[in-house]
Write a protein that holds these residues in place. Structure first.
Motif, short mmCIF file in Angstrom:
data_model
loop_
_atom_site.label_atom_id
_atom_site.label_comp_id
_atom_site.label_asym_id
_atom_site.label_seq_id
_atom_site.Cartn_x
_atom_site.Cartn_y
_atom_site.Cartn_z
N ASP A 114 -0.50 -1.20 4.11
CA ASP A 114 -1.40 -1.67 5.69
C ASP A 114 -1.95 0.45 6.08
N ALA A 115 -1.68 1.67 5.37
CA ALA A 115 -1.73 2.73 6.09
C ALA A 115 -3.09 3.32 6.78
N GLY A 116 -3.99 2.22 5.89
CA GLY A 116 -4.93 1.40 7.13
C GLY A 116 -5.29 2.48 8.75
N GLN A 117 -4.59 1.46 8.91
CA GLN A 117 -4.18 1.43 10.52
C GLN A 117 -3.26 2.78 11.30
N ALA A 118 -3.03 3.86 10.09
CA ALA A 118 -2.60 5.21 10.67
C ALA A 118 -4.55 6.85 11.33
N ASP A 119 -3.64 7.37 12.22
CA ASP A 119 -4.31 8.23 12.51
C ASP A 119 -5.50 9.18 12.30
N GLY A 120 -4.85 9.05 10.56
CA GLY A 120 -5.13 9.55 9.65
C GLY A 120 -4.65 9.85 8.59
#
Length: 141
Positions: A114-120
């Motif tokens: 769920d790295a889509g929650q990263a800032d970039g």
């Protein structure tokens, strides 16, 4: 206030440590910077300096390297290892996923974590890959 930037590789070998080192060196040209690495001795070798895993290593007058985070600097760059890495999710920290290639398996790992929650997303582009930066962005949102 200290700006904290965490870089996390989608999997091993994505270039996270190299990217963290480059970002810290760049930041140190402008602000007092701390580079945090799980293994400061290896990071010191990457930077081309002698290093001791004990304590803080002064890389330049405005760049220090350490195993633990401190707040007596303007910018902290953390080499956060690989996903999933909840240990570095601190309040107010920016975190970015590093993907080299882009690699299909790295994108898959980032999607599962769920790295889509990263800032970039930082994409280290390699020529000749069938996937490009746009594919990485499309995959992770």
């Amino acid at each position: 206030m200290t700006r904290t930037i965490v870089l996390i590789g989608a999997r091993g070998g994505q270039g996270t440590s190299t990217t963290a080192a480059a970002l810290a060196v760049h930041a140190a040209a402008h602000d007092r910077t701390l580079l945090v690495a799980q293994d400061p001795t290896d990071m010191a070798a990457l930077l081309g300096i002698p290093g001791d895993a004990q304590g803080t290593i002064e890389v330049t007058p405005s760049l220090r390297l350490a195993r633990k985070m401190t707040h007596d600097v303007d910018i902290v760059v953390i080499d956060g290892g690989t996903l999933p890495r909840d240990a570095w999710r601190t309040a107010g920290a920016e975190w970015y996923v590093v993907v080299r290639g882009p690699c299909y398996l790295a994108l898959r790992a980032a999607l599962q974590a769920d790295a889509g929650q990263a800032d970039g997303l930082i994409v280290l582009v390699e020529e000749g890959r069938s996937l490009g930066p746009a594919d990485a962005v499309d995959t992770l949102g």
